[in-house]
Design an enzyme around this catalytic site. Structure first.
Site, mmCIF file in Angstrom:
data_model
loop_
_atom_site.group_PDB
_atom_site.id
_atom_site.type_symbol
_atom_site.label_atom_id
_atom_site.label_comp_id
_atom_site.label_asym_id
_atom_site.label_seq_id
_atom_site.Cartn_x
_atom_site.Cartn_y
_atom_site.Cartn_z
ATOM 1 N N ARG A 1 6.626 -10.407 -9.252
ATOM 2 C CA ARG A 1 6.949 -9.048 -8.794
ATOM 3 C C ARG A 1 8.349 -8.622 -9.216
ATOM 4 N NH1 ARG A 1 8.335 -6.502 -3.213
ATOM 5 N NH2 ARG A 1 7.390 -4.415 -3.355
ATOM 6 N N ILE B 1 7.536 1.235 -5.496
ATOM 7 C CA ILE B 1 6.676 0.122 -5.868
ATOM 8 C C ILE B 1 6.048 -0.372 -4.563
ATOM 9 C CG2 ILE B 1 8.711 -1.409 -5.883
ATOM 10 C CD1 ILE B 1 7.150 -3.291 -7.721
ATOM 11 N N SER B 2 4.733 -0.398 -4.528
ATOM 12 C CA SER B 2 4.023 -0.732 -3.291
ATOM 13 C C SER B 2 4.358 -2.131 -2.802
ATOM 14 C CB SER B 2 2.513 -0.636 -3.506
ATOM 15 O OG SER B 2 2.117 0.688 -3.731
ATOM 16 N N SER B 3 4.200 -2.321 -1.507
ATOM 17 C CA SER B 3 4.290 -3.660 -0.933
ATOM 18 C C SER B 3 3.297 -4.573 -1.641
ATOM 19 C CB SER B 3 3.959 -3.597 0.556
ATOM 20 O OG SER B 3 3.549 -4.856 1.035
#
EC number: 2.1.1.77
Length: 209
Positions: free
Chosen positions: A32, A58-60
């Protein structure tokens, strides 16, 4: 080489949401940190959504894992993502699907995501700068379509680009809340298969910038 931090992040996700083995392997294969802006690198392996440029996020990683699994990933070949953002969700999908197509409406995000994905050697991911509401007709039909932004409704163009019997997963705006819904295409129309959970995504917006 996959980092211990990324592995531990996936362990934490698995405690909260039981991961399909393919999803877990995909999440562990993609670092990530590569997709996180420099000021937030030290938060890369937390389960938080993180700010990017252009008022986007940016999504979890927990959300990315869930959205991937909600697609029902067995025996599928192609997926279209609406809203590439950082490219993280597309990268995870690339470990499961043979062909990944992702559309991004913000040019600066598109250019950065395309470069990241290229540098990772993810040759099965194709990114396009365009209005996501129009999809990507050239490579349709798709087995799966995933919205990485919240829609008020699903445009007919995207319904047309989904394979008959295919699945579409999208955050949908309903009154004052967002809910993730899974749809299946039957007789050229979308039918709600399941309402999955409440969520919080940036909205789908028409046009490009």
């Amino acid at each position: 080489m996959n980092s211990i931090k990324n592995h531990l992040m996936c362990e934490e996700i698995h405690k909260r949401f039981h991961l399909h083995p393919k999803v877990r392997k995909a999440m562990e294969s993609i670092e990530r940190e590569v997709f996180v802006p420099a000021p937030f690198k030290h938060f890369a392996y937390t389960l938080n959504a993180l700010s990017m440029q252009a008022q986007q996020y940016i999504s979890s990683p927990l959300t990315v894992a869930k959205m991937t699994q909600y697609l029902e990933i067995d025996h599928v070949d192609s997926v279209l993502e609406i809203g590439c953002g950082s490219g993280y969700q597309a990268a995870v999908l690339s470990q499961i699907f043979r062909r990944v197509f992702s559309v991004e409406r913000i040019e600066s995000l598109y250019l950065e995501a395309r470069l990241r994905l290229k540098n990772l050697g993810l040759d099965n991911v194709h990114v396009k700068f365009a209005d996501g509401n129009k999809g990507w007709e050239q490579y349709a039909p798709y087995d799966r379509i995933l919205f990485s932004a919240c829609a008020k409704n699903i445009p007919q163009a995207l319904i047309d680009q989904l394979e008959e019997g295919g699945i579409l997963v999208a955050p949908i705006q309903e009154n004052n809340e967002q809910v993730i819904k899974r749809f299946v295409k039957q007789n050229n129309a979308l039918r709600v298969q399941k309402v999955l959970e409440k969520c919080s995504f940036v909205p789908v917006i028409d046009g490009v910038q």
